[in-house]
Design an enzyme around this catalytic site. Structure first.
Site, mmCIF file in Angstrom:
data_model
loop_
_atom_site.group_PDB
_atom_site.id
_atom_site.type_symbol
_atom_site.label_atom_id
_atom_site.label_comp_id
_atom_site.label_asym_id
_atom_site.label_seq_id
_atom_site.Cartn_x
_atom_site.Cartn_y
_atom_site.Cartn_z
ATOM 1 N N SER A 172 -15.126 12.302 55.003
ATOM 2 C CA SER A 172 -14.922 11.959 56.456
ATOM 3 C C SER A 172 -14.796 10.389 56.718
ATOM 4 O O SER A 172 -15.270 9.584 55.712
ATOM 5 C CB SER A 172 -16.331 12.572 57.485
ATOM 6 O OG SER A 172 -16.135 11.974 58.669
ATOM 7 N N TYR A 185 -25.521 13.310 58.713
ATOM 8 C CA TYR A 185 -23.996 13.539 58.195
ATOM 9 C C TYR A 185 -23.378 12.347 57.548
ATOM 10 O O TYR A 185 -22.807 12.345 56.480
ATOM 11 C CB TYR A 185 -23.207 13.825 59.599
ATOM 12 C CG TYR A 185 -21.754 14.467 59.291
ATOM 13 C CD1 TYR A 185 -21.469 15.398 58.781
ATOM 14 C CD2 TYR A 185 -20.647 13.464 59.519
ATOM 15 C CE1 TYR A 185 -19.959 15.902 58.443
ATOM 16 C CE2 TYR A 185 -19.295 13.864 59.370
ATOM 17 C CZ TYR A 185 -19.183 14.900 58.752
ATOM 18 O OH TYR A 185 -17.840 15.476 58.555
ATOM 19 N N LYS A 189 -21.825 11.904 53.614
ATOM 20 C CA LYS A 189 -20.479 11.639 53.491
ATOM 21 C C LYS A 189 -20.278 10.434 52.799
ATOM 22 O O LYS A 189 -19.226 10.349 52.048
ATOM 23 C CB LYS A 189 -19.560 11.752 54.999
ATOM 24 C CG LYS A 189 -19.713 13.114 55.488
ATOM 25 C CD LYS A 189 -18.868 14.136 54.565
ATOM 26 C CE LYS A 189 -18.829 15.411 55.236
ATOM 27 N NZ LYS A 189 -18.301 16.329 54.379
#
Length: 299
Positions: A172, A185, A189
Site C-alpha cells: 500500500s 495497518y 505494510k
C-alpha cells in the site's frame, strides 16, 4: 576489483539505466505471457484479489485461489471459469501458518508448482494506537506480513530451482507514508514493502534473475474494508483499475507499482520537505474515513 574501476562501472551503470528508462518512455516494454503459469492468489474472494484473479483469467492462466470465505472464493472462481480459465479453490485462513503450509503441500501435490504467487490477503482495523485491540494488532501482522513469509517459503524453492517465477507483494502507499488512525495497518505494510525489497535483493545476490518480484502500492481502494474513505488530492480507486495496473506491472516485470503513479511525487516530497510543511500538506489532503479514536480517559 580496484575501487576506482568499481566506481567507474557504477557511473556507467547509472548512465545506462537512465538512458534505458528514457527509451522505455517511448517504446512500450515487452510483455511476457502468463497463459502457461500456475497463479496462486491469497485473499481471492473479494476486492483486489478477486479483480486480479479475473485479469489473470483473461490471460488463461491456471488459477489457485485461496480465501478464508468459501462463498467468496467460489464466486470468484465462477467468474474466472466463465472466462475460460482452469480454477482450483481452497479455504485457507492466512493467519494460520500450519494451515498455509498444509494447503501448500496439497497444491504442489495435486496441481503443480506455483509459478506466480500473489500475496494479497490483508486485514485492516481503523483505530488509533490506544483503541486498537491487542488481538487486532496480532491478526494484522499475521495476515499482512507473516503470511507472506509462509507462502513464499512454501513456493519459492521450486521457482529458484527452475529459475522461473514471480512473487507479488500487495502492499500500500501506506507502506511508505504513515496515515493517522491506521497505525497497525501502516506498520504492517511498511513491513510488507521491506519484505519485497529484501527478497528482491536476496534473489539478485543468489543469481536467481529468472525469479521476478513486484510490489503493488495503491492509495485508498474501494474494497469496503475502509468505511467512507475520502481525500481531497487523491482518488478513491476501483478494484478493477488497480488489478489492471497490477497485471500490467507483472507482465512487464515492474518492481514497484504505484497507483496512481503520482504517489511517487508524495514520496519525494516526504524526503525533502520540512516536517512542518508535511503536516500542512497532510491537512490539505483531508484524508477521512470511519475510525475509532480513544477518548484519553483512563480505563
Amino acid at each position: 576489483m580496484n575501487l576506482f574501476l568499481e566506481i567507474l562501472i557504477l557511473l556507467i551503470t547509472i548512465i545506462y539505466s537512465y538512458l534505458e528508462a528514457l527509451v522505455k518512455l517511448f517504446i512500450p516494454a515487452k510483455r511476457k505471457s502468463v497463459s502457461a503459469e500456475i497463479v496462486l492468489i491469497t485473499g481471492a474472494g473479494h476486492g483486489i484479489g478477486r479483480a486480479t484473479a479475473i485479469e489473470f483469467a483473461k490471460h488463461q492462466s491456471t488459477l489457485v485461489l485461496w480465501n478464508i470465505s468459501k462463498h467468496g472464493v467460489e464466486e470468484t472462481a465462477d467468474e474466472c471459469r466463465r472466462l475460460g480459465a482452469t480454477v482450483h479453490t481452497f479455504v485457507v485462513n492466512c493467519s494460520k501458518r500450519d494451515e498455509i503450509y498444509s494447503t501448500a503441500e496439497k497444491v504442489k501435490k495435486n496441481i503443480g508448482d506455483v509459478t506466480i504467487l500473489v500475496n494479497n490477503a490483508g486485514v485492516i482495523f481503523c483505530a488509533d494506537l490506544l483503541s486498537i485491540q491487542d488481538h487486532q494488532v496480532q491478526n494484522t501482522f499475521e495476515v499482512n506480513v507473516l503470511a507472506h513469509f509462509w507462502t513464499t517459503r512454501a513456493f519459492l524453492p521450486a521457482m529458484m530451482r527452475n529459475n522461473h517465477g514471480h512473487v507479488v507483494t500487495i502492499a500500500s502507499s501506506a507502506g511508505h507514508i504513515g496515515v493517522e488512525y491506521m497505525i497497525g495497518y501502516c506498520s504492517s505494510k511498511y513491513a510488507a514493502v521491506g519484505f519485497h525489497t529484501a527478497l528482491t535483493a536476496e534473489l539478485s545476490a543468489l543469481g536467481k534473475y529468472g525469479v521476478k518480484t513486484s510490489c503493488l502500492c495503491p492509495v485508498f481502494v474501494n474494497t469496503g474494508f475502509v468505511k467512507n474513505p475520502s481525500t481531497r488530492l487523491l482518488p478513491i480507486l476501483k478494484t478493477k483499475t488497480v488489478a489492471q495496473k497490477l497485471l500490467d506491472g507483472i507482465l512487464t516485470n515492474k518492481k514497484m507499482i504505484f497507483v496512481p503513479s503520482s504517489v511517487r511525487l508524495f514520496l519525494f516530497l516526504n524526503f525533502i520537505l520540512p516536517e512542518r510543511v508535511l503536516v500542512a500538506l497532510n491537512k490539505l489532503q483531508e484524508i477521512k474515513f470511519d475510525t475509532v479514536i480513544h477518548d484519553g480517559k483512563e480505563e
